[in-house]
Design an enzyme around this catalytic site. Structure first.
Site, short mmCIF file in Angstrom:
data_model
loop_
_atom_site.label_atom_id
_atom_site.label_comp_id
_atom_site.label_asym_id
_atom_site.label_seq_id
_atom_site.Cartn_x
_atom_site.Cartn_y
_atom_site.Cartn_z
N CYS A 6 0.84 -1.20 0.00
CA CYS A 6 0.00 0.00 0.00
C CYS A 6 0.87 1.25 0.00
CB CYS A 6 -0.93 -0.01 1.21
SG CYS A 6 -1.81 1.55 1.45
N CYS B 135 0.40 3.40 3.40
CA CYS B 135 0.78 2.90 4.72
C CYS B 135 2.09 3.52 5.20
CB CYS B 135 0.90 1.37 4.69
SG CYS B 135 -0.67 0.49 4.84
N HIS C 162 -4.31 0.31 7.98
CA HIS C 162 -4.81 0.03 6.63
C HIS C 162 -6.22 -0.56 6.65
CE1 HIS C 162 -4.32 -0.87 2.34
NE2 HIS C 162 -4.83 -2.06 2.57
N ASN D 52 -13.59 9.98 -1.22
CA ASN D 52 -14.20 8.92 -2.03
C ASN D 52 -13.89 7.60 -1.34
OD1 ASN D 52 -15.12 10.65 -4.10
ND2 ASN D 52 -13.12 10.61 -5.07
N CYS E 149 -12.44 4.78 -5.87
CA CYS E 149 -11.31 4.84 -4.95
C CYS E 149 -10.36 3.68 -5.24
CB CYS E 149 -11.80 4.79 -3.52
SG CYS E 149 -10.49 4.93 -2.30
N SER E 150 -9.13 3.98 -5.58
CA SER E 150 -8.18 2.94 -6.01
C SER E 150 -7.42 2.31 -4.84
CB SER E 150 -7.18 3.52 -7.01
OG SER E 150 -6.47 4.61 -6.43
N HIS F 280 -7.01 2.11 1.84
CA HIS F 280 -6.48 2.74 3.05
C HIS F 280 -7.32 3.98 3.36
CE1 HIS F 280 -2.93 3.29 5.79
NE2 HIS F 280 -3.50 4.47 5.88
N HIS G 108 -8.52 7.37 3.68
CA HIS G 108 -7.93 8.64 3.28
C HIS G 108 -8.97 9.51 2.58
CE1 HIS G 108 -7.71 6.57 -0.62
NE2 HIS G 108 -7.51 7.76 -1.17
N GLN H 87 -9.17 13.66 0.35
CA GLN H 87 -8.40 14.58 -0.48
C GLN H 87 -8.81 16.02 -0.23
OE1 GLN H 87 -7.62 13.43 -4.66
NE2 GLN H 87 -8.93 11.66 -4.28
N TYR I 190 -32.80 8.94 -18.89
CA TYR I 190 -33.53 10.18 -18.60
C TYR I 190 -32.74 11.07 -17.65
CZ TYR I 190 -37.09 13.33 -16.76
OH TYR I 190 -37.78 14.45 -16.37
#
Length: 348
Positions: free
Chosen positions: A52, A55, A115, A155, A162-163, A166, A168, A170, A318
């Site tokens: 990660c 981390c 994490h 996110n 969100c990739s 962990h 977090h 922004q 719509y």
């Protein structure tokens, strides 16, 4: 002749913060569901993941190494959408093609070194530290002469793009006020000028009288499903005191804010017994040096889940060409959230 019923008949609801409408079709909740149904993801994450890039002690995607942080941690985004060193300039061709340079700063805030945690599983004291970091960054970034708006957001979950799981969020700070807060600010300003009161203060009073859409309430904050909600379980957390930004919190308000963030996200997780995805963010006054008495601090939560841990609402057809639309009413969403246990399902 039938009387119009919000719980039975199609209708449009007005959003006084944006001036937009949402089409509500409550009768459609009676139709049988034949779509996708999947079991929730029970993946167990480790407290520390050596792969990660958020981390403590690990190398980030941009090559920098994180310190062995023990609480919150903030750094400038390695792949920022906005940059400080952008030359001033603009392009204009005729009346239809127009562009201008935009300066800004993007930061990443790690809520915890753990994490495997998310806000509902963090201690309230740890969430207070997140709020204090939001305050610090709002003040520092907003003090830059070229920064006129600071957007704090989160996110959560792959479903929201969100990739990294962990915990977090922004912060994007930029030289112009983005469209959404600009529109919200204008409508709050128009209301203040016309009625002499904060739009959201009057709205809180109305909701307290009706007691239909309130999900959580404490001495300093209220969380409700707004009458004009678009997403199935959308909520808005509002300060009871008419304040313009996060720097104006008292110590008691800061604690109450942290408690409500924890309580709300626990309810979300408990709804479908999953780590509930959402996009969430703070709307507060611009940092352009003006007083902005019209602004009233609030925090939006936009979760996509509709019927289960994996079935989400999409904006299609719509909704992309006309108006947003929802079937489940704001009142029934609030009732479902209110009825959930206050203890996280993993701790029950």
């Amino acid at each position: 002749m039938m009387n119009f019923d919000l719980n039975e008949h199609p209708h449009r609801r007005y959003n006084p913060l944006s001036g937009e409408y949402v089409l509500v079709s409550p009768h459609r909740m009676k139709r049988p569901w034949q779509g996708q149904v999947e079991k929730k993801d029970e993946t167990v994450r480790p407290k520390y993941d050596p792969k990660c890039y958020l981390c403590p002690g690990n190398e980030r995607a941009g090559g920098e190494k994180n310190p062995q942080y023990e609480s919150t941690y903030v750094f400038t985004n390695d792949f920022a959408a906005l940059k400080e060193d952008v030359p001033s300039g603009s392009i204009e061709k005729g009346n239809l093609i127009r562009a201008q340079s935009e300066k800004g700063i993007c930061k990443v805030i790690c809520f915890s070194p753990r994490h495997d945690l998310t806000l509902p599983q963090m201690e309230t004291t740890a969430i207070v530290k997140v709020i204090e970091l939001w305050q610090k960054e709002y003040e520092e970034l907003g003090s830059h002469p070229e920064i006129n708006y600071v957007q704090i957001f989160e996110n959560k979950g792959q479903m929201m793009g969100c990739s990294n799981p962990h915990p977090h969020g922004q912060i994007w700070a930029q030289s112009t006020v983005p469209l959404e807060p600009a529109v919200v600010g204008k409508h709050q300003g128009d209301y203040l000028q016309k009625y002499g009161n904060s739009l959201l203060a009057d709205y809180i009073q109305l909701e307290q009288e009706e007691q239909e859409r309130i999900v959580l309430e404490n001495e300093h904050f209220i969380t409700l499903v707004p009458f004009w909600a678009v997403w199935p379980f959308e909520t808005m957390l509002i300060s009871k005191r008419h304040i313009q930004n996060i720097l104006q919190f008292t110590e008691e308000e800061k604690q109450a804010y942290a408690e409500m963030l924890k309580q709300l996200t626990i309810l979300y997780d408990n709804l479908f017994e999953t780590s509930f995805p959402y996009s969430a963010g703070i709307h507060q006054a611009p940092t352009d040096g003006l007083e902005h008495k019209e602004w009233h601090f609030h925090h939006h939560f936009y979760p996509p889940l509709l019927r289960s841990a994996t079935v989400k609402k999409f904006m299609v057809g719509y909704e992309m060409l006309g108006d947003p639309q929802r079937d489940i009413t704001a009142e029934s969403s609030a009732e479902r959230l209110r009825s959930l246990p206050s203890v996280h399902y993993k701790d029950a």
